[in-house]
Design a protein around this motif. Sequence first.
Motif, PDB file in Angstrom:
ATOM      1  N   GLN A  45      45.492  46.238  38.388  1.00 51.44           N
ATOM      2  CA  GLN A  45      45.004  44.875  38.171  1.00 51.44           C
ATOM      3  C   GLN A  45      43.647  44.650  38.824  1.00 51.44           C
ATOM      4  O   GLN A  45      42.748  44.042  38.234  1.00 51.44           O
ATOM      5  N   SER A  46      43.493  45.138  40.050  1.00 50.09           N
ATOM      6  CA  SER A  46      42.221  44.929  40.755  1.00 50.09           C
ATOM      7  C   SER A  46      41.086  45.698  40.098  1.00 50.09           C
ATOM      8  O   SER A  46      39.950  45.206  40.009  1.00 50.09           O
ATOM      9  N   ASN A  47      41.382  46.888  39.584  1.00 47.72           N
ATOM     10  CA  ASN A  47      40.345  47.667  38.898  1.00 47.72           C
ATOM     11  C   ASN A  47      39.946  47.023  37.578  1.00 47.72           C
ATOM     12  O   ASN A  47      38.772  47.040  37.206  1.00 47.72           O
ATOM     13  N   ILE A  48      40.908  46.463  36.856  1.00 49.04           N
ATOM     14  CA  ILE A  48      40.575  45.756  35.614  1.00 49.04           C
ATOM     15  C   ILE A  48      39.710  44.544  35.918  1.00 49.04           C
ATOM     16  O   ILE A  48      38.728  44.259  35.212  1.00 49.04           O
ATOM     17  N   LEU A  49      40.050  43.830  36.976  1.00 42.91           N
ATOM     18  CA  LEU A  49      39.272  42.650  37.354  1.00 42.91           C
ATOM     19  C   LEU A  49      37.830  43.006  37.684  1.00 42.91           C
ATOM     20  O   LEU A  49      36.888  42.378  37.182  1.00 42.91           O
ATOM     21  N   VAL A  50      37.640  44.022  38.512  1.00 42.97           N
ATOM     22  CA  VAL A  50      36.268  44.379  38.893  1.00 42.97           C
ATOM     23  C   VAL A  50      35.515  44.985  37.713  1.00 42.97           C
ATOM     24  O   VAL A  50      34.296  44.818  37.599  1.00 42.97           O
ATOM     25  N   ALA A  81      39.057  42.813  45.964  1.00 43.48           N
ATOM     26  CA  ALA A  81      40.376  43.298  45.549  1.00 43.48           C
ATOM     27  C   ALA A  81      40.449  44.822  45.547  1.00 43.48           C
ATOM     28  O   ALA A  81      41.415  45.408  46.038  1.00 43.48           O
ATOM     29  N   VAL A  82      39.430  45.493  44.980  1.00 40.71           N
ATOM     30  CA  VAL A  82      39.483  46.961  44.964  1.00 40.71           C
ATOM     31  C   VAL A  82      39.251  47.545  46.356  1.00 40.71           C
ATOM     32  O   VAL A  82      39.713  48.653  46.653  1.00 40.71           O
ATOM     33  N   THR A  83      38.572  46.806  47.218  1.00 38.57           N
ATOM     34  CA  THR A  83      38.437  47.262  48.602  1.00 38.57           C
ATOM     35  C   THR A  83      39.783  47.194  49.313  1.00 38.57           C
ATOM     36  O   THR A  83      40.133  48.084  50.098  1.00 38.57           O
ATOM     37  N   VAL A  84      40.555  46.146  49.016  1.00 35.23           N
ATOM     38  CA  VAL A  84      41.925  46.073  49.532  1.00 35.23           C
ATOM     39  C   VAL A  84      42.724  47.280  49.056  1.00 35.23           C
ATOM     40  O   VAL A  84      43.448  47.917  49.835  1.00 35.23           O
ATOM     41  N   MET A 142      40.106  36.354  48.920  1.00 32.62           N
ATOM     42  CA  MET A 142      41.517  36.482  49.276  1.00 32.62           C
ATOM     43  C   MET A 142      42.430  36.129  48.106  1.00 32.62           C
ATOM     44  O   MET A 142      43.636  36.373  48.162  1.00 32.62           O
ATOM     45  N   LEU A 143      41.861  35.551  47.059  1.00 30.64           N
ATOM     46  CA  LEU A 143      42.669  35.043  45.956  1.00 30.64           C
ATOM     47  C   LEU A 143      43.599  36.080  45.320  1.00 30.64           C
ATOM     48  O   LEU A 143      44.787  35.790  45.113  1.00 30.64           O
ATOM     49  N   PRO A 144      43.127  37.294  44.973  1.00 32.11           N
ATOM     50  CA  PRO A 144      44.037  38.252  44.331  1.00 32.11           C
ATOM     51  C   PRO A 144      45.264  38.590  45.175  1.00 32.11           C
ATOM     52  O   PRO A 144      46.385  38.654  44.647  1.00 32.11           O
ATOM     53  N   VAL A 145      45.081  38.793  46.469  1.00 31.33           N
ATOM     54  CA  VAL A 145      46.220  39.125  47.335  1.00 31.33           C
ATOM     55  C   VAL A 145      47.166  37.930  47.469  1.00 31.33           C
ATOM     56  O   VAL A 145      48.395  38.089  47.451  1.00 31.33           O
TER      57      VAL A 145
END
Length: 201
Positions: A45-50, A81-84, A142-145
């Motif tokens: 999900q985070s990779n799709i977002l970025v 998000a991808v850094t997380v 912080m929103l994605p987490v």
Amino acid sequence: MMTVDRTLNVFIALLTLLLVLGFFRKDGKWEPERGKFALRFFTTQSNILVAAASLLTALALSSEGTIPRWIWTLKYIGTAAVTVTMLTVFLFLAPSIGKDWVKYLLTGSDIFMHLLTPLLALFTFCVFERQGMTFLQSLWGMLPVLLYGPLYLYKILFAPPEKRWDDFYGFNKQGKWPVAFAAMVAGTFAICMGIMALQNL
């Protein structure tokens, strides 16, 4: 500089598209259920977002190298998000897996989604796309987490058995999901502060 930024953003977008499409295929055939399974992971999900934000960035870059603030904010959220994802792999998942963690976390598509794409997103956002950031703006990261955490908790504990997920991140080991969630929120906050510092250099 603008050309490099656009090229790297397009690379992030196209590479992620190819990887995600690959999740829907096996042995040369389309397998929708396999792809659907991959979409439950925060990594995917985070990779799709970025990737979506990177594509918008590449398309919107002006001749002066600037982008609209809302696209910049979306790129920031995706980058955080991808850094997380990347730091969770190295600081939490790798130690829990043991000596074979490279085999499970940094092979095939995982080396891109867990490492290279996050690094490229951080590099482009903090080097080429610096616009300065306030503390309140940094909290968007912080929103994605904050959205994924409750979803994950519901799916591993409270969803009907036929719709339940395995605790694939191990955040509920020994029933300690409150500790894990608090640690993820605190870690994400630290990441946001770090990105803000780089933006304001």
